[in-house]
Design a protein around this motif. Structure first.
Motif, PDB file in Angstrom:
ATOM      1  N   GLY B  46       0.801  -1.224   0.000  1.00  0.00           N
ATOM      2  CA  GLY B  46       0.000   0.000   0.000  1.00  0.00           C
ATOM      3  C   GLY B  46       0.834   1.274   0.000  1.00  0.00           C
ATOM      4  N   ASP B  47       2.100   1.184   0.471  1.00  0.00           N
ATOM      5  CA  ASP B  47       2.975   2.370   0.456  1.00  0.00           C
ATOM      6  C   ASP B  47       3.344   2.751  -0.975  1.00  0.00           C
ATOM      7  OD1 ASP B  47       2.956   2.375   3.160  1.00  0.00           O
ATOM      8  OD2 ASP B  47       5.082   1.873   3.438  1.00  0.00           O
ATOM      9  N   ARG B  48       3.794   3.989  -1.151  1.00  0.00           N
ATOM     10  CA  ARG B  48       4.301   4.411  -2.449  1.00  0.00           C
ATOM     11  C   ARG B  48       5.620   3.668  -2.695  1.00  0.00           C
ATOM     12  NH1 ARG B  48       7.125   8.898  -4.706  1.00  0.00           N
ATOM     13  NH2 ARG B  48       7.998   9.323  -2.658  1.00  0.00           N
ATOM     14  N   GLY B  49       5.822   3.164  -3.898  1.00  0.00           N
ATOM     15  CA  GLY B  49       7.048   2.422  -4.199  1.00  0.00           C
ATOM     16  C   GLY B  49       8.130   3.363  -4.680  1.00  0.00           C
ATOM     17  N   ASP B  50       9.078   3.705  -3.808  1.00  0.00           N
ATOM     18  CA  ASP B  50      10.104   4.667  -4.195  1.00  0.00           C
ATOM     19  C   ASP B  50      11.498   4.052  -4.249  1.00  0.00           C
ATOM     20  OD1 ASP B  50      10.192   4.172  -1.558  1.00  0.00           O
ATOM     21  OD2 ASP B  50      10.236   6.271  -0.897  1.00  0.00           O
ATOM     22  N   ALA B  51      11.602   2.731  -4.016  1.00  0.00           N
ATOM     23  CA  ALA B  51      12.922   2.091  -4.025  1.00  0.00           C
ATOM     24  C   ALA B  51      12.794   0.590  -4.245  1.00  0.00           C
ATOM     25  CB  ALA B  51      13.637   2.348  -2.693  1.00  0.00           C
ATOM     26  N   ALA B  52      13.887  -0.018  -4.757  1.00  0.00           N
ATOM     27  CA  ALA B  52      13.989  -1.480  -4.829  1.00  0.00           C
ATOM     28  C   ALA B  52      15.084  -1.900  -3.848  1.00  0.00           C
ATOM     29  CB  ALA B  52      14.332  -1.920  -6.243  1.00  0.00           C
ATOM     30  N   PHE B  53      15.141  -3.169  -3.501  1.00  0.00           N
ATOM     31  CA  PHE B  53      16.102  -3.647  -2.517  1.00  0.00           C
ATOM     32  C   PHE B  53      16.912  -4.802  -3.087  1.00  0.00           C
ATOM     33  CE2 PHE B  53      12.427  -1.901  -0.442  1.00  0.00           C
ATOM     34  CZ  PHE B  53      12.949  -1.086   0.551  1.00  0.00           C
ATOM     35  N   LEU B  88       8.416  -0.084 -11.288  1.00  0.00           N
ATOM     36  CA  LEU B  88       8.201  -0.227 -12.728  1.00  0.00           C
ATOM     37  C   LEU B  88       6.773   0.142 -13.106  1.00  0.00           C
ATOM     38  CD1 LEU B  88      10.136  -3.569 -13.259  1.00  0.00           C
ATOM     39  CD2 LEU B  88      10.715  -1.378 -14.290  1.00  0.00           C
ATOM     40  N   CYS B  89       5.818  -0.178 -12.234  1.00  0.00           N
ATOM     41  CA  CYS B  89       4.405   0.047 -12.570  1.00  0.00           C
ATOM     42  C   CYS B  89       3.891   1.392 -12.100  1.00  0.00           C
ATOM     43  CB  CYS B  89       3.523  -1.034 -11.954  1.00  0.00           C
ATOM     44  SG  CYS B  89       3.882  -2.674 -12.526  1.00  0.00           S
ATOM     45  N   GLU B 111      14.974   6.526  -9.000  1.00  0.00           N
ATOM     46  CA  GLU B 111      15.740   7.241 -10.029  1.00  0.00           C
ATOM     47  C   GLU B 111      17.005   6.463 -10.385  1.00  0.00           C
ATOM     48  OE1 GLU B 111      14.464   8.640  -7.229  1.00  0.00           O
ATOM     49  OE2 GLU B 111      12.773   9.395  -8.423  1.00  0.00           O
ATOM     50  N   THR B 112      17.762   6.026  -9.358  1.00  0.00           N
ATOM     51  CA  THR B 112      18.998   5.272  -9.600  1.00  0.00           C
ATOM     52  C   THR B 112      18.688   3.968 -10.328  1.00  0.00           C
ATOM     53  OG1 THR B 112      19.956   6.186  -7.595  1.00  0.00           O
ATOM     54  CG2 THR B 112      21.003   4.221  -8.469  1.00  0.00           C
ATOM     55  N   PHE B 113      17.612   3.311  -9.912  1.00  0.00           N
ATOM     56  CA  PHE B 113      17.225   2.032 -10.504  1.00  0.00           C
ATOM     57  C   PHE B 113      16.904   2.182 -11.993  1.00  0.00           C
ATOM     58  CE2 PHE B 113      14.001  -1.061 -11.701  1.00  0.00           C
ATOM     59  CZ  PHE B 113      14.548  -2.247 -11.253  1.00  0.00           C
TER      60      PHE B 113
END
Lengths: 150, 150
Positions: B46-53, B88-89, B111-113
């Motif tokens: 439910g959170d905004r997706g601002d990073a990958a891990f 991505l989405c 952004e980096t991703f």
């Protein structure tokens, strides 16, 4: 049909929209344009995946074998790509794609497809978005189905 | 830990294995390395997706909310990427990722991703392969579940 017209048709496919005309002509030139009558298969589940398909016109349907018979799992609209999973995963076709109406499709070989993605990173990002969105949708359907079962 | 060591850890991640050392150092420099104790969440559904891990060490688990409670849908092994779907989405997080053991992870901003994928098409192809393979797996589970129900 002339290459110029095929290149124009390819431009309507969202992930190709920003590719320059000359490159789209090369893609059209390197690929086969086929017509599939309603009911015929573009590819069969279990076959080796050696190509992806861009649906230029008409509608296709995706079927998966199950013990209870073939089950339709997706509709494929014009201007979308189908059949790319087997290419990317180096596995057999995970589904059968069948023309629901007469379908005009560009058959892009595995080599051309992988070169395209590697030459145009934006196409790769567009494809990833499509895959991620389908994965989110399928996961949501699966969890809904499993939680209803319990 | 030095950047050089982080870059070495990143090289163990299959999709980064062919990227030159200097670029991996830049990636490590542009990202945050975090430690998550067992049970804490790397991100919440439910959170905004601002990073990958990128999981550098330890194991994580993926959970999805259902009416019947949280359901575990995947395990995440070291040297794999998680949390890339929301990036991505451009959608909210589709799942919660929780540390099963102590987890050391590199948090890569959106952004980096996206820059990484666009600068290194091979990373894009590797990510697509991963997404396509998960999609094939989930679709297969879904059709099995649905056909058993009938």
């Amino acid at each position: 049909m002339f290459l110029r017209d095929e290149a124009e048709m390819l431009r309507r496919v969202p992930i190709f929209s920003k590719i320059e005309a000359a490159k789209l002509k090369l893609l059209a030139f390197a690929s086969d344009r086929n017509i599939y009558t309603a009911g015929t298969a573009l590819c069969h589940q279990g076959d080796r995946g050696d190509a992806a398909f861009v649906i230029l016109s008409g509608n296709a349907e995706v079927y998966v074998h199950t013990p209870a018979g073939d089950m339709k799992v997706a509709d494929v609209q014009p201007n979308s790509i189908v059949g790319e999973i087997a290419i990317l995963c180096d596995t057999a076709r995970t589904a059968t794609v069948r023309a629901a109406t007469e379908v005009e499709a560009l058959r892009i070989s595995k080599e051309t497809f992988l070169k395209l993605v590697s030459d145009f990173p934006n196409i790769g990002v567009g494809m990833m978005r499509g895959l991620a969105s389908r994965l989110a949708q399928t996961t949501s359907e699966l969890t809904t189905t499993l939680s209803t079962e319990r």
